[in-house]
Design an enzyme around this catalytic site. Sequence first.
Site, mmCIF file in Angstrom:
data_model
loop_
_atom_site.group_PDB
_atom_site.id
_atom_site.type_symbol
_atom_site.label_atom_id
_atom_site.label_comp_id
_atom_site.label_asym_id
_atom_site.label_seq_id
_atom_site.Cartn_x
_atom_site.Cartn_y
_atom_site.Cartn_z
ATOM 1 N N SER A 184 0.844 -1.195 0.000
ATOM 2 C CA SER A 184 0.000 0.000 0.000
ATOM 3 C C SER A 184 0.873 1.236 0.000
ATOM 4 O O SER A 184 2.035 1.199 0.444
ATOM 5 C CB SER A 184 -0.889 0.008 1.255
ATOM 6 O OG SER A 184 -1.515 1.261 1.438
ATOM 7 N N TYR B 126 -2.572 -0.598 10.383
ATOM 8 C CA TYR B 126 -2.620 -1.041 8.991
ATOM 9 C C TYR B 126 -1.272 -0.802 8.320
ATOM 10 O O TYR B 126 -0.721 -1.701 7.666
ATOM 11 C CB TYR B 126 -3.721 -0.298 8.241
ATOM 12 C CG TYR B 126 -3.722 -0.575 6.755
ATOM 13 C CD1 TYR B 126 -4.187 -1.786 6.253
ATOM 14 C CD2 TYR B 126 -3.239 0.362 5.848
ATOM 15 C CE1 TYR B 126 -4.179 -2.045 4.896
ATOM 16 C CE2 TYR B 126 -3.238 0.111 4.485
ATOM 17 C CZ TYR B 126 -3.705 -1.090 4.020
ATOM 18 O OH TYR B 126 -3.687 -1.347 2.678
#
Length: 240
Positions: free
Chosen positions: A134, A147
């Site tokens: 990501s 995350y």
Amino acid sequence: MATWFITGCSSGLGRQLAITALAAGFNVVVTARNPATLQDVAASYPKNALVASLDVTNEMMIKKVVKQAEQRFGAIDVLINNAGYGYRAAVEEGDSNQVANLFATNFFGAVSMIKAVLPGMRARHCGTIVNITSIGARLAMPGSAYYSATKFALEGLSDALRKEVDPLGIRVLIVEPGAFRTDFAGRSLVGSKTMISDYDETVGPRRKTQDKTDGTQPGDPARAAKVLLSYSQIWCMSIF
């Protein structure tokens, strides 16, 4: 023809990548926790699609599906570790069980998949592992610490793994998506039930209950899948 194994195909980038690879003629192992979401894919590509139920936190399931893939197609040439989801909470608000489950999927699930396919790749001195991380692995935002931590961890592992397996003819790549129109800000986003008012200004706007970006993100998963597929000649260079 090369065989791809893709995790997290129920929606979003995983689903689009599976469909794009199948349309290009590749064999694809298309997996999701709920395979019912993939029946249309199986029906459209009965010869080169193997649809299977897979929870990447379950090592026994991983071994079973990898064995099925090898029996059906002979080998796994490209592994796409795509399964994962988001989590929003200030660090202080993070629920221990939720954080443990997040790491079990986003990080350790990918590790288990890698360990399951590496024996076959080593035996052939050929293969490619693609870890979907990501943009959050480069820039951690308030509320996304946990995350981002899973993605930072996956990138660190990928860097070391690349150096370990490159002499064996195996490639390791990472892909860092930004904001795409997937379920990431919807079904695939979890938030802590604990909300501390002192974090309202920093974390508040990014809490799951406040995030209104679902379906409005600028990135198109279908276009991203085509870009990723364009690199398939490089990924499978020694196969063709």
